[in-house]
Structure formats: structure tokens, C-alpha cells
Design a protein around this motif. Structure first.
Motif, PDB file in Angstrom:
ATOM      1  N   THR A 142      67.983  25.464 -28.171  1.00 58.57           N
ATOM      2  CA  THR A 142      67.966  25.286 -29.622  1.00 58.57           C
ATOM      3  C   THR A 142      69.053  24.332 -30.098  1.00 58.57           C
ATOM      4  N   THR A 167      68.210  20.094 -30.574  1.00 60.82           N
ATOM      5  CA  THR A 167      68.175  19.606 -31.948  1.00 60.82           C
ATOM      6  C   THR A 167      69.423  18.800 -32.304  1.00 60.82           C
ATOM      7  N   SER A 192      72.403  19.787 -32.881  1.00 58.45           N
ATOM      8  CA  SER A 192      73.091  20.422 -34.009  1.00 58.45           C
ATOM      9  C   SER A 192      74.396  21.092 -33.582  1.00 58.45           C
ATOM     10  N   LEU A 234      67.789  21.376 -39.033  1.00 60.74           N
ATOM     11  CA  LEU A 234      67.335  22.509 -38.221  1.00 60.74           C
ATOM     12  C   LEU A 234      67.138  23.748 -39.086  1.00 60.74           C
ATOM     13  N   SER A 279      63.388  25.054 -39.499  1.00 60.45           N
ATOM     14  CA  SER A 279      63.124  25.993 -38.409  1.00 60.45           C
ATOM     15  C   SER A 279      62.245  27.155 -38.851  1.00 60.45           C
TER      16      SER A 279
END
Length: 70
Positions: free
Chosen positions: A13, A17, A19, A52, A56
Motif C-alpha cells: 500500500t 502508491t 505515499s 491515496l 482509496s
């Protein structure tokens, strides 16, 4: 930006992404380097984290991960 433990679920995750950064939470040097990396690229990570969070859908993400392994 997120500093997470280097485990598959978080790495998939967070780093997918862009992030945040995943690090070995049992290694002080890894944590320090992760924080430095985030600080050096803060604006990029901040923007990606915002995207995100806005885009998401946890249920869809879980289904996607499950279906990739079939």
C-alpha cells in the motif's frame, strides 16, 4: 507521509502508491534513513498520500489483492 514497517501489506500500500516509506522497525539506522528519505521528498509523499486517502476504497483493495493470488 507514512513511515511503516517493512511487511507485505504495508509495503504494497505505502510504497506502491509512493505515499511513504517502509523500513525495518527493529533497525534504528533503517528508521533514521526512512525519516530522512521522507523529509527529503516530503512534498511528493504528501501529495501522494492525499490522493491515496481520497481515492482509496479498502474493500476494493482487499478484493484486488485476493484476486491477484488466484
Amino acid at each position: 507521509p507514512i513511515l511503516g514497517n517493512d511487511i507485505p501489506g504495508l509495503k504494497y500500500t505505502i510504497e506502491r502508491t509512493n505515499s511513504g516509506k517502509c523500513v525495518d522497525m527493529f533497525d534504528t539506522e533503517s528508521i533514521i534513513n526512512g525519516i530522512r528519505h521522507i523529509m527529503d521528498n516530503y512534498e511528493e509523499y504528501r501529495c501522494n498520500l492525499g490522493k491515496l486517502l481520497l481515492l482509496s476504497d479498502p474493500i476494493k483493495e482487499i478484493e484486488k489483492i485476493i484476486n491477484e493470488n488466484d
